[in-house]
Design a protein around this motif. Structure first.
Motif, PDB file in Angstrom:
ATOM      1  N   PRO A 168       0.831  -1.214   0.074  1.00 54.38           N
ATOM      2  CA  PRO A 168       0.028   0.150  -0.091  1.00 54.38           C
ATOM      3  C   PRO A 168       0.577   1.218  -0.018  1.00 54.38           C
ATOM      4  CG  PRO A 168      -0.191  -0.806   2.415  1.00 54.38           C
ATOM      5  CD  PRO A 168       0.831  -1.500   1.774  1.00 54.38           C
ATOM      6  N   TYR A 169       0.230   2.862  -0.454  1.00 50.98           N
ATOM      7  CA  TYR A 169       1.207   3.645  -0.989  1.00 50.98           C
ATOM      8  C   TYR A 169       0.344   4.821  -1.219  1.00 50.98           C
ATOM      9  CZ  TYR A 169       4.122   7.622  -2.682  1.00 50.98           C
ATOM     10  OH  TYR A 169       4.296   8.244  -2.681  1.00 50.98           O
ATOM     11  N   GLU A 170       0.102   5.985  -0.023  1.00 47.75           N
ATOM     12  CA  GLU A 170      -0.697   6.636  -0.046  1.00 47.75           C
ATOM     13  C   GLU A 170      -0.377   8.313  -1.233  1.00 47.75           C
ATOM     14  OE1 GLU A 170      -3.713   9.543   2.454  1.00 47.75           O
ATOM     15  OE2 GLU A 170      -1.688   9.056   3.769  1.00 47.75           O
ATOM     16  N   ASP A 171      -0.240   8.769  -1.959  1.00 47.99           N
ATOM     17  CA  ASP A 171      -0.015   9.764  -2.381  1.00 47.99           C
ATOM     18  C   ASP A 171       0.061  10.433  -2.475  1.00 47.99           C
ATOM     19  OD1 ASP A 171      -2.454  10.849  -3.885  1.00 47.99           O
ATOM     20  OD2 ASP A 171      -1.938   9.478  -5.830  1.00 47.99           O
ATOM     21  N   ALA A 172       0.371  12.078  -2.697  1.00 51.57           N
ATOM     22  CA  ALA A 172       0.573  13.455  -2.559  1.00 51.57           C
ATOM     23  C   ALA A 172      -1.828  13.933  -2.351  1.00 51.57           C
ATOM     24  CB  ALA A 172       0.989  14.188  -2.582  1.00 51.57           C
ATOM     25  N   ARG A 173      -2.117  13.640  -2.768  1.00 48.07           N
ATOM     26  CA  ARG A 173      -3.284  14.154  -2.933  1.00 48.07           C
ATOM     27  C   ARG A 173      -4.636  12.815  -2.060  1.00 48.07           C
ATOM     28  NH1 ARG A 173      -2.007  12.861  -8.419  1.00 48.07           N
ATOM     29  NH2 ARG A 173      -2.358  10.599  -7.875  1.00 48.07           N
ATOM     30  N   ASP A 201       5.710   9.495  -5.100  1.00 47.50           N
ATOM     31  CA  ASP A 201       5.786  11.232  -5.693  1.00 47.50           C
ATOM     32  C   ASP A 201       6.914  11.979  -6.720  1.00 47.50           C
ATOM     33  OD1 ASP A 201       1.873  11.582  -5.226  1.00 47.50           O
ATOM     34  OD2 ASP A 201       3.511  10.142  -4.032  1.00 47.50           O
ATOM     35  N   ASP A 202       6.476  12.559  -7.620  1.00 48.10           N
ATOM     36  CA  ASP A 202       7.645  13.236  -8.185  1.00 48.10           C
ATOM     37  C   ASP A 202       7.432  15.089  -7.771  1.00 48.10           C
ATOM     38  OD1 ASP A 202       6.122  14.049  -9.966  1.00 48.10           O
ATOM     39  OD2 ASP A 202       7.197  13.581 -11.789  1.00 48.10           O
TER      40      ASP A 202
END
Length: 228
Positions: free
Chosen positions: A173-178, A224-225
């Protein structure tokens, strides 16, 4: 010999080893990085201005740096040494997902050692909820600040292929900036890329023309970039 360093740690020199005394547990923990002391008795100790511990032995003086790396192994509560993820909870707990004989295991660091919480990996999102990928679907737990509270919680939802996942075996699992969550799925490896859209509350599966991993190039990490 016995010596207390300026940071309050209590060191005990024995016939063939240097150990730290842990007052909370009443046990001695061997200082594994001091292999050179394995066959030498510790006669005396002192601390220099940089916080190094100096040990006097029949074979000479040994400098022990106390500011370097500390290695945690099975003896410190980890199931095995394979570490899949490391994160800090909203309450400031350090939690890791490591391998064990029963598969992945979530453990929390209590300041001295790791305490097992439950089977499986986990991610705490920005809302404080927990997401646990398993071989039987994706488990979503209600908000809790402490990872140890997960041991007694029931999931608020369990997502499977009926909810839009391409496979019930879920990884990484991974949570992005949004605030959207990403997962990899697949029966024999992490070969499908899935995004859970927070605003819509649904899963989006990326087709093969967008992501083309193979059996030797499965999905393992995300980042994220600056452009999001």
């Amino acid at each position: 010999s016995i010596f207390q360093t300026s940071n309050g740690r209590l060191w005990v020199g024995l016939d063939c080893t240097l150990s730290e005394f842990l007052p909370d547990t009443g046990i001695y923990k061997d200082f594994e990085s001091a292999e050179i002391l394995s066959d030498l008795p510790v006669w005396c100790m002192a601390e220099d201005g940089e916080g190094n511990l100096w040990v006097g032995t029949p074979g000479g003086a040994v400098r022990v740096s106390l500011t370097g790396f500390i290695t945690y192994t099975e003896a410190d509560g980890l199931g095995r040494r394979n570490i899949y993820s490391i994160q800090e909870t909203r309450a400031g707990e350090l939690v890791v997902v490591s391998e064990s004989a029963q598969g992945a295991r979530l453990s929390a660091f209590d300041g001295r050692r790791f305490v097992a919480i439950r089977r499986g990996g986990a991610l705490q999102d920005r809302a404080g909820e927990w997401w646990l990928p398993t071989e039987h679907g994706l488990y979503r737990f209600p908000r809790t600040d402490r990872a140890r509270d997960l041991a007694g919680l029931r999931p608020r939802a369990v997502y499977t292929t009926r909810d839009g996942l391409p496979d019930n075996t879920v990884y990484f699992p991974y949570e992005d900036a949004r605030g959207d969550l990403w997962f990899a799925t697949g029966p024999g490896g992490a070969i499908n890329l899935v995004r859970w859209e927070r605003a819509a509350g649904r899963f989006q599966v990326y087709p093969s023309q967008d992501v083309r991993p193979s059996a030797h190039h499965s999905i393992t990490l995300y980042c994220d970039d600056r452009a999001g």
